[in-house]
Structure formats: C-alpha cells, structure tokens
Design an enzyme around this catalytic site. Structure first.
Site, PDB file in Angstrom:
ATOM      1  N   GLN A  31      -3.012   0.546  -0.357  1.00 48.14           N
ATOM      2  CA  GLN A  31      -2.757   0.100  -1.778  1.00 48.14           C
ATOM      3  C   GLN A  31      -1.447  -0.490  -1.870  1.00 48.14           C
ATOM      4  O   GLN A  31      -0.687  -0.314  -1.223  1.00 48.14           O
ATOM      5  CB  GLN A  31      -2.901   1.443  -2.982  1.00 48.14           C
ATOM      6  CG  GLN A  31      -2.364   2.440  -2.546  1.00 48.14           C
ATOM      7  CD  GLN A  31      -2.644   3.874  -3.032  1.00 48.14           C
ATOM      8  OE1 GLN A  31      -3.452   3.713  -4.168  1.00 48.14           O
ATOM      9  NE2 GLN A  31      -2.266   4.917  -2.641  1.00 48.14           N
ATOM     10  N   ASP A 157      -6.041  15.841  -8.105  1.00 47.12           N
ATOM     11  CA  ASP A 157      -4.920  14.978  -8.734  1.00 47.12           C
ATOM     12  C   ASP A 157      -5.223  13.568  -8.307  1.00 47.12           C
ATOM     13  O   ASP A 157      -4.356  13.181  -7.269  1.00 47.12           O
ATOM     14  CB  ASP A 157      -3.661  15.554  -8.609  1.00 47.12           C
ATOM     15  CG  ASP A 157      -2.507  14.747  -9.495  1.00 47.12           C
ATOM     16  OD1 ASP A 157      -2.851  13.747 -10.207  1.00 47.12           O
ATOM     17  OD2 ASP A 157      -1.267  15.139  -8.967  1.00 47.12           O
ATOM     18  N   PRO A 164      -8.771   4.134  -2.909  1.00 43.04           N
ATOM     19  CA  PRO A 164      -8.810   5.278  -2.150  1.00 43.04           C
ATOM     20  C   PRO A 164      -9.437   6.581  -3.085  1.00 43.04           C
ATOM     21  O   PRO A 164      -9.881   7.574  -2.476  1.00 43.04           O
ATOM     22  CB  PRO A 164      -7.454   5.513  -1.481  1.00 43.04           C
ATOM     23  CG  PRO A 164      -6.748   4.666  -2.609  1.00 43.04           C
ATOM     24  CD  PRO A 164      -7.546   3.261  -2.734  1.00 43.04           C
TER      25      PRO A 164
END
Length: 281
Positions: A31, A157, A164
């Site tokens: 990312q 979390d 992803p």
C-alpha cells in the site's frame, strides 16, 4: 502555499486536513503510506489515501476496540490481534493483568517500522519490547486459519475492506475466527461507520450471526473517521455484552473507556437497530 491530505470518504464527500509537514511518503509491498503533521489532529498515518489514526483521537479507537471485549471476558489470558500495525491495540491489551500472551500479526512490516519511528506514543508496547507481546509480520488470515480452540479474545484491527484488508470481511474469515477461539472465546472487529457504510455492516452482521451464538454491535465517536460515528462488531460463544456485570476492577487509567461506556456502547440508535434487525424490532 497550504498543504492538505484528503480522504475520499464517499463518492460525494471528502475530508481534508491541513498539514504543516509531510514526514514520510512512500510505498510498501502492499500500500501507499504517508505520515503527516496535521494542524488539527497532530501526527497522522494515512494508508492508500485513508486516514488510519492520529495522535489527537487515537485513544478513542484503541481503548474501545481493546477494553470492551477484554472486560467482557472474565479471564482473557491469550489474545490475538490481526492487523493493528500501529501498535495501539497492543498497547491497551497488555495493560490487563489477566492477559498473559498477546500475538500481533500484521501483513505490512513497513507500517510497524514507521509507527515505531513516528508514533512512539501509540507503538509503546512494541518499542518497550513488552514481554507479553509477540509481533509477527505476515498474513493474519492464514495465520489464524491454522489455529483451533486456542485464543480467548481475537481483535481484528483492520483497515478498510480494500487492498490487504479485503479478506478480513468474509464469511470464511469469520468461520476460521470461530474455530480459532476457545469454547468461551469472542472476537471483535472494527466495522466502519453505521451512518456511511450500511451495506457492509449488514453483510458482516449476517455472516457473524450465522456463525456465532451471540452477535452484538457497539458504537463510539472517532472524529477522524467518516461521519465521526464508528462501530465494532462482536461475535461471542458465551458472554453477552447486554447482560454484562463487572467481573474485575479496572486497575489502569483510561481517557475514553469506563464501566458506564461498557454498558452504554451497546445501546443503539433506532436507525442502527433497524439496519441490523429490520423495521419490526
């Protein structure tokens, strides 16, 4: 000339934050990553253009994703965190005396590395090498799929359901979560805004409800996130948040969480009840 970072929160809504400095801008294997110094929220982490956390309001998110399930469970010894690369959830989890072992698995080691450097307040447990905490870089989905009857609490979390994080919002993932938990285990996942992301929340609710005997949703306020109203979904094998009674004292200070919040967070507005249960409830 003023600088801004902008999150496209919907096709029709943007949130922009004025920044005084861009501390890091680059790419990991997974990312785009930015760390910026914003004038309103302080230092911020931005992944793929989505605001992840800020120094000013991170305590609201991290306390609520960690302490609600951990105080619901009477003896959470073994905890798994999927994602959470900034370290905030781990920081809160290790504060519980009952917790003996915390395993955190995040797919992006670059996020962990940058969080240690730029967010030491959030990454405290990682920086201090807390003996309860083991940090692994890898695929959390695959890691958890290998476990069975092992964890007391699993905290998902995750980032938004794109890139992803996409695989963390599927029926198969929740089935593996159920399998990985002990007989009285539970999991919690951040599930976006009940105001802005209703189709996603309905999809998650349906999947979790088909797998877990107890499914509950709770809300909190997080100013940085879309609409400022955020929610979390719990799947529990035994313990129901709606019948919770204090089972042990809180031995550490918090800025958002308290005993009253533990109860009131599950009191849902009518539009959220309708979203989950239909118009007749």
């Amino acid at each position: 000339m003023k600088q801004y970072v902008t999150e496209h929160q919907s096709p029709y809504l943007d949130l922009s934050a004025e920044v005084s400095d861009i501390l890091y801008k680059g790419k990991s294997e997974f990312q785009d990553i930015e760390v910026v110094e914003s004038k309103e929220f302080g230092r911020m982490l931005v992944l793929d253009g989505v605001f992840q956390t800020s120094i000013k309001d991170e305590f609201m998110y991290h306390e609520m994703i960690a302490h609600i399930p951990l105080f619901l469970h009477p003896n959470p010894k073994n905890v798994l965190i999927i994602g959470g690369g900034d370290g905030g959830a781990a920081r809160e989890v290790v504060r519980h005396r009952e917790v003996e072992k915390v395993t955190m698995v995040d797919i992006d080691g670059k996020v962990i590395e940058l969080s240690k450097k730029y967010f030491p307040e959030i990454a405290k447990a990682m920086l201090e090498n807390n003996p309860k905490l083991t940090v692994k870089v890898g695929d959390g989905i695959g890691f958890m799929a290998q476990a069975e009857n092992y964890y007391d609490v699993i905290i998902v979390d995750c980032s938004d359901p794109i890139g992803p994080g996409e695989g963390l919002f599927t029926y198969d993932f929740y089935k593996n979560t159920y399998k990985a938990l002990k007989q009285d285990g539970m999991f919690v996942q951040q599930t976006e805004s009940p105001f802005m992301h209703q189709p996603l929340i309905q999809k998650i609710w349906k999947s979790v409800s088909e797998i877990f005997p107890i499914t509950r949703l709770y809300t909190t306020f997080i100013p940085l996130y879309p609409s400022g109203m955020h929610c979390f979904t719990i799947g529990s094998k035994k313990y129901d948040p709606l019948t919770w009674k204090p089972n042990r004292p809180q031995t550490f200070k918090t800025r958002y969480y308290n005993e009253g919040i533990q109860r009131s967070a599950f009191v849902l507005p009518n539009f959220v009840k309708e979203l989950l249960y239909g118009k007749n409830k």
